[in-house]
Design an enzyme around this catalytic site. Structure first.
Site, mmCIF file in Angstrom:
data_model
loop_
_atom_site.group_PDB
_atom_site.id
_atom_site.type_symbol
_atom_site.label_atom_id
_atom_site.label_comp_id
_atom_site.label_asym_id
_atom_site.label_seq_id
_atom_site.Cartn_x
_atom_site.Cartn_y
_atom_site.Cartn_z
ATOM 1 C CB SER A 176 -0.932 0.004 1.197
ATOM 2 O OG SER A 176 -0.158 -0.093 2.365
ATOM 3 C CG ASP A 201 -0.216 0.056 -4.596
ATOM 4 O OD1 ASP A 201 0.699 -0.183 -5.415
ATOM 5 O OD2 ASP A 201 -1.002 -0.819 -4.171
ATOM 6 C CB SER A 255 20.633 -21.173 -29.128
ATOM 7 O OG SER A 255 21.148 -21.873 -30.226
ATOM 8 C CG LEU A 256 23.449 -22.234 -24.281
ATOM 9 C CD1 LEU A 256 23.064 -22.487 -22.834
ATOM 10 C CD2 LEU A 256 24.915 -21.836 -24.369
ATOM 11 C CD GLU A 301 24.696 -19.136 -15.109
ATOM 12 O OE1 GLU A 301 23.768 -18.811 -15.883
ATOM 13 O OE2 GLU A 301 25.815 -18.616 -15.136
ATOM 14 C CE1 TYR A 350 21.673 -15.615 -20.923
ATOM 15 C CE2 TYR A 350 19.635 -16.212 -19.828
ATOM 16 C CZ TYR A 350 20.333 -15.954 -20.972
ATOM 17 O OH TYR A 350 19.703 -16.035 -22.171
ATOM 18 C CE LYS A 408 16.557 -27.469 -24.083
ATOM 19 N NZ LYS A 408 16.218 -27.851 -25.395
ATOM 20 C CB CYS A 430 -22.904 -37.694 -35.947
ATOM 21 S SG CYS A 430 -22.632 -36.252 -34.909
ATOM 22 C CB CYS A 470 -26.862 -34.867 -35.485
ATOM 23 S SG CYS A 470 -25.734 -35.373 -36.794
ATOM 24 C CB CYS A 500 -24.428 -31.918 -36.851
ATOM 25 S SG CYS A 500 -23.525 -32.565 -35.447
HETATM 26 S S1 IVH Z 1 23.480 -18.756 -21.401
HETATM 27 C C1 IVH Z 1 25.114 -18.090 -26.005
HETATM 28 N N1 IVH Z 1 22.233 -19.191 -19.148
HETATM 29 O O1 IVH Z 1 18.454 -21.082 -22.784
HETATM 30 C C2 IVH Z 1 23.854 -18.282 -25.266
HETATM 31 N N2 IVH Z 1 20.987 -19.350 -21.144
HETATM 32 O O2 IVH Z 1 19.976 -21.941 -25.853
HETATM 33 C C3 IVH Z 1 24.071 -18.060 -23.806
HETATM 34 N N3 IVH Z 1 18.601 -19.804 -20.825
HETATM 35 O O3 IVH Z 1 17.369 -19.191 -25.144
HETATM 36 C C4 IVH Z 1 22.925 -18.493 -23.021
HETATM 37 N N4 IVH Z 1 18.663 -19.895 -18.629
HETATM 38 O O4 IVH Z 1 17.745 -17.722 -23.114
HETATM 39 C C5 IVH Z 1 22.124 -19.146 -20.483
HETATM 40 N N5 IVH Z 1 21.239 -19.499 -17.081
HETATM 41 C C6 IVH Z 1 21.142 -19.448 -18.392
HETATM 42 C C7 IVH Z 1 19.913 -19.646 -19.058
HETATM 43 C C8 IVH Z 1 19.883 -19.595 -20.449
HETATM 44 C C9 IVH Z 1 17.878 -19.983 -19.709
HETATM 45 C C10 IVH Z 1 18.068 -19.884 -22.194
HETATM 46 C C11 IVH Z 1 18.583 -18.832 -23.128
HETATM 47 C C12 IVH Z 1 18.562 -19.479 -24.490
HETATM 48 C C13 IVH Z 1 18.584 -20.941 -24.175
HETATM 49 C C14 IVH Z 1 19.915 -21.558 -24.541
#
Ligand code: IVH
Length: 666
Positions: free
Chosen positions: A33, A36, A81-82, A110, A219, A307, A401, A404, A424
């Site tokens: 509150s 706000d 991406s990873l 992480e 991150y 994963k 069906c 109907c 139907c």
């Molecule tokens: S490092 C070069 N750390 O996972 C890419 N990614 O393909 C460095 N994600 O879409 C990414 N948690 O957004 C990293 N602790 C983390 C993460 C993380 C989620 C996602 C990221 C990306 C996918 C990895």
């Protein structure tokens, strides 16, 4: 006014501090509150004295005016991406490759947050731009929506220009509340927090985004050369110091065995977290070693994402029910003994068609394995044969069906069975649900349950009856109060003035989607004109093929449909196109059909505005420079695109060249 400025500064400072304590540190020092109250004080000051409004004012957290699109913006460096690991073997191989290259390593483990990658740019201590990942090279500017996330600092105490990256997500609690509200409004709930977060960040109206309680974990820092850190761990600590929210479950470990222990721990404990994770990210901690390892085309060699396996559970198949869609397709649905899979309770799953049931030898009474496809849609994978009870029943689709009783047919070349009876009941109800849906007539408050009740009470037999509903028809329905009835009748009344394309789409003409409905409405302007159109003429329109043309003409020729339209007209339902006509303008010869790329900062207009204007002149505006690019318009600080243009010998215009031509044309 010096006093007022001082108060504004103080309000900024306090509100930012409270947001930080509450959303970043999880440790509020004042009740909601109080926040706000101060926020409202600031909103009032800004309303009375707009000169005190700033881009980094805490009042932007409530959202601003709606946008028509999100601007596409190239990332300063690509968002990669990873690589993935699915088991211990993958992880040991990763470790081996690393050690072969750089010797002994320390890893940072992480949590892999299940949300959406975002990148946030800070300049002079201010949050100035937030982008989605997009295709990795070009993202979308969602700054206004990101500003509504309290965990993202609007101001920081550091004047360097830098970009931080992280994951925006929806906490489970917010997700549950959001879906409860959606269900109460008879709206389709989100399948999981990730989809909900994505949907929220794609809201063009940031006021709506502000209502979705999102958060973020940062991150990484894009260009670490400006930071003092020597390791990922120090970089994250530095982000903490600056007031960013980082995930505190991270852990430095000395060996791959310890990585495996960390994974094991979080595989067990992930359900206890207040947010979803879909794996564990393992990074080489020392930045020098990261540099040594470098990148492949798509991803860094110094990190990998483990994963979690898609969760599979066993439950009992109690029955197989049929559902009938708007177009009469009959789909078998598994009725399951309720079971929790990947965070939600599943009691039904599609079985797609009869062939699939037999191929997988699935019988009623079986124990079956359930998984969520893409972790979203529940699917029955197989039956557990050695648990099969003696009385398990082989399933056969009915010949008639279930709604109907009309005979079902299998259309040549299709796996699906269809009920082809136009009267139907199940199809009619589905058709009405479609008629009132958002992209069609957009009648709020008329959900599935209400339509079903009205149909069963014979208050509506066709879509036109919706416009004949009265308070007396609606009040006796379950969970209907005077206020709800009033709102619903208002929504029905408002929908009468919808533009023609909404009505056309709502009618549910086979093959006629949103886009083609619009094309027809715009071209013919009214229902009366459409009644006269021939198949040949329709086929002459770009985007409209034979199947669609035939379907539209057959539909509109039908006597029952003509009567239905008259019944709608009698209630003043609009039958004309109300949108803007996009007349085909003759473009300017110097720009017509030219492929143009805009890059760098323009001073006199935004890149978006420039792009729109160029398109009006007949040019094609694209994002990347290729050999086919005719002109590159380069503003300030143009980077790699300009270099590329120079390499290809593409014509390059400065902003002044462009403005001069624009002024001449205008
Ligand atoms: S490092 C070069 N750390 O996972 C890419 N990614 O393909 C460095 N994600 O879409 C990414 N948690 O957004 C990293 N602790 C983390 C993460 C993380 C989620 C996602 C990221 C990306 C996918 C990895």
């Amino acid at each position: 006014m010096a006093d007022l400025q001082a108060r504004v500064d103080e309000l900024h400072q306090l509100l930012n501090q409270y947001s930080y304590e509450y959303y970043v540190k999880d440790n509020p020092s004042v009740p909601d509150s109080e926040y706000d109250k101060l926020l409202h004080e600031l909103i009032e000051i800004e309303q009375e004295h707009p000169e005190y409004q700033t881009a980094d004012s805490p009042t932007v957290r409530v959202g601003g005016s709606a946008q028509s699109t999100f601007e596409k913006v190239a990332h300063d460096t690509p968002m990669l991406s990873l690589g993935n690991a699915f088991n211990e073997e993958d992880l040991r191989k990763f470790d081996q490759r690393i050690r072969e290259r750089v010797g002994d390593v320390e890893y940072m483990c992480e949590l892999k947050i299940d949300g959406l990658a975002v990148s946030l740019k800070y300049e002079n201590g201010q949050f100035v731009q937030g982008l989605t990942r997009g295709d990795g090279t070009v993202g979308e500017d969602i700054t206004e929506n990101l500003k509504t996330i309290h965990a993202i600092p609007l101001k920081i105490n550091d004047s360097r220009t830098f970009e931080v990256r992280g994951e925006a997500y929806m906490p489970r609690q917010s997700f549950i509340k959001l879906n409860e509200a959606k269900e109460q409004n008879d709206e389709q709930p989100f399948a999981n927090p990730r989809n909900a977060a994505a949907g929220s960040l794609r809201q063009l109206d940031s006021k709506l985004a502000a209502k979705r309680k999102l958060s973020v974990f940062l991150y990484s820092v894009n260009d670490l050369t400006q930071f003092n850190a020597n390791t990922q761990s120090e970089a994250l600590d530095e982000l903490d110091q600056l007031g960013f929210k980082t995930n505190q479950q991270r852990q430095r470990v000395q060996s791959i065995d310890d990585v495996l222990k960390y994974i094991e721990k979080w595989t067990e404990q992930r359900e206890d977290l207040p947010y979803d994770i879909d794996g564990i990210v393992i990074k080489v901690n020392a930045l020098e070693q990261q540099d040594d390892l470098g990148f492949t085309q798509k991803s860094p060699r110094w990190a990998i994402a483990y994963k979690f396996p898609a969760e599979e559970v066993i439950t009992e198949l109690l029955d197989i029910e049929l559902s009938i869609g708007r177009t009469g397709v009959v789909t078998p649905t598994a009725v399951l003994s309720p079971v929790k899979v990947a965070g939600t309770t599943v009691s039904r799953a599609s079985l797609h068609n009869e062939d699939l049931i037999h191929e997988r030898d699935i019988r009623i009474g079986d124990s079956v394995v359930i998984k969520k496809a893409g972790d979203i849609i529940p699917e029955v994978i197989k039956a557990v044969i050695d648990r099969r009870p003696n009385d398990a029943q082989v399933y056969h689709m009915p010949t008639h069906c279930p709604s109907c009783k009309h005979e079902l047919v299998r259309i040549e070349g299709e796996v699906a069975l269809r009920c082809i009876n136009p009267k139907c009941q199940a199809q009619l109800v589905e058709g009405m649900i479609h008629f009132v849906s958002r992209q069609a007539m957009n009648i709020d408050g008329l959900g599935t349950k209400i339509i079903q009740q009205l149909y069963e009470n014979e208050k509506i037999k066709d879509i036109a009856d919706i416009f004949y509903l009265t308070e007396e028809d609606l009040l006796p329905l379950e969970r209907m109060g005077t206020k709800k009835v009033e709102n619903l009748l208002n929504a029905i009344e408002t929908s009468k003035s919808n533009s023609l394309e909404q009505l056309l789409f709502g009618l549910g003409i086979r093959h006629l989607g949103v886009k083609a409905s619009r094309v027809l409405a715009e071209k013919y302007g009214s229902m009366d004109t459409l009644f006269e159109v021939s198949e040949e003429e329709l086929m002459g329109i770009h985007d409209i093929g034979h199947k669609l043309a035939q379907s539209v003409v057959t539909y509109l020729e039908n006597e029952d449909i003509r009567a239905l339209i008259q019944k709608l007209e009698a209630k003043n339902v609009n039958m004309t196109y109300k949108g803007v006509k996009t007349t085909e303008v003759e473009g300017h010869p110097e720009l017509q059909d030219k492929t143009i790329v805009l890059t760098g900062k323009l001073q006199q207009m935004t890149r978006n505005e420039a792009g729109e204007w160029l398109e009006l002149q007949g040019a094609k505006v694209t994002n990347s420079v290729t050999k086919k690019t005719d002109i590159v318009i380069a503003g300030e600080d143009a980077g790699s695109k300009l270099t590329k243009a120079e390499k290809y010998g593409t014509t390059v215009w400065s902003e002044d060249d462009f403005i001069e031509l624009k002024n001449n044309i205008e």
